[in-house]
Scaffold this active site. Structure first.
Site, mmCIF file in Angstrom:
data_model
loop_
_atom_site.group_PDB
_atom_site.id
_atom_site.type_symbol
_atom_site.label_atom_id
_atom_site.label_comp_id
_atom_site.label_asym_id
_atom_site.label_seq_id
_atom_site.Cartn_x
_atom_site.Cartn_y
_atom_site.Cartn_z
ATOM 1 N N TYR A 143 -125.486 -5.650 28.555
ATOM 2 C CA TYR A 143 -125.478 -5.805 30.013
ATOM 3 C C TYR A 143 -125.800 -7.249 30.384
ATOM 4 C CZ TYR A 143 -126.615 -5.173 34.937
ATOM 5 O OH TYR A 143 -126.653 -5.288 36.317
ATOM 6 N N LYS A 147 -123.190 -10.074 32.127
ATOM 7 C CA LYS A 147 -123.532 -10.715 33.398
ATOM 8 C C LYS A 147 -123.609 -12.235 33.234
ATOM 9 C CE LYS A 147 -123.783 -7.143 36.128
ATOM 10 N NZ LYS A 147 -122.876 -6.989 37.295
#
Length: 237
Positions: A143, A147
């Site tokens: 994650y 990002k």
């Protein structure tokens, strides 16, 4: 700067907590139309909202969305995938691929597809990418990695689209009080507050939003030695 008054807005992940607030706040600021997109779009009680089926991981779905929403002036890349565990070594192949495709490739390919639409309009056009403070604090495995990749891509897109007058806004925020953050007891930002800050910044002509103290502190920490940000490294010495 990009005014929301009279804008035609497309929001990805519109069924979620943040996405729903983007839909409602855009309307409150005078948007003429909002495409509320999701894999399974919901119905809305406002005639200005157009439910739009969109899977950002599917090239055919992206192409169909561009055709259906060719009048878009503001694209908000909000859709995202989360993870079930923090460690990148324990996250499954499927989870890693889903995060890469949804959090990075999806908004990148959607932006690339809509770029010709936005660059042909005279001003008041913008792209808003929702990053995360975790792009700067790699504690959530894939994650965080996706990002961070989106943050970098946003910087590239901003430079490439600036000559055509397209404003590109990157948003960093820590925990937001949505179902995705239900498992944490850390402080959470009200999604309505986040959305208001993002659209305020967009209308003021800004390029980056640090929506909470976490984001401000983490960006400032990027210039410090790694051991200052990741204190466990010092403990291992």
């Amino acid at each position: 700067m990009t005014s929301l008054n009279g804008a035609i807005v497309l929001v990805t992940g519109a069924n979620g907590g943040i996405g729903g607030h983007f839909v409602r706040e855009a309307l409150a600021r005078g948007a003429a139309k909002v495409y509320a997109s999701a894999r399974t779009p919901q119905e809305w009680d406002d005639a200005r909202v157009v439910p739009l089926r969109l899977d950002v991981t599917d090239p055919a779905s992206i192409a169909a969305a561009v055709e259906a929403a060719a009048d878009t002036t503001v694209l908000i890349n909000n859709a995202g995938a989360g993870v079930s565990s923090p460690g990148i070594l324990t996250q499954s192949d499927e989870e890693i691929r889903r995060n890469v495709e949804t959090n990075f490739l999806g908004p990148l390919f959607l932006t690339r597809a809509f770029a010709p639409v936005l660059t042909t309009k005279a001003g008041d056009t913008a792209i808003i990418n929702i990053h995360s403070a975790l792009a700067w604090y790699a504690t959530v495995g894939i994650y965080s990695a996706t990002k961070a990749a989106l943050w970098s891509a946003t910087n590239s897109l901003r430079l490439e689209l600036q000559p055509a007058g397209v404003q590109v806004v990157g948003v960093h925020v820590g925990w937001v009080d949505t179902p995705m953050a239900a498992g944490t007891t850390d402080p959470k930002l009200d999604p309505a507050v986040l959305v208001s800050k993002v659209l305020d910044a967009t209308e003021a002509g800004e390029y980056e939003v640090l929506a909470d103290d976490t984001s401000v502190q983490l960006k400032a920490a990027l210039s410090a030695p790694l051991q200052a940000l990741y204190t466990q490294l010092s403990a291992a010495e």
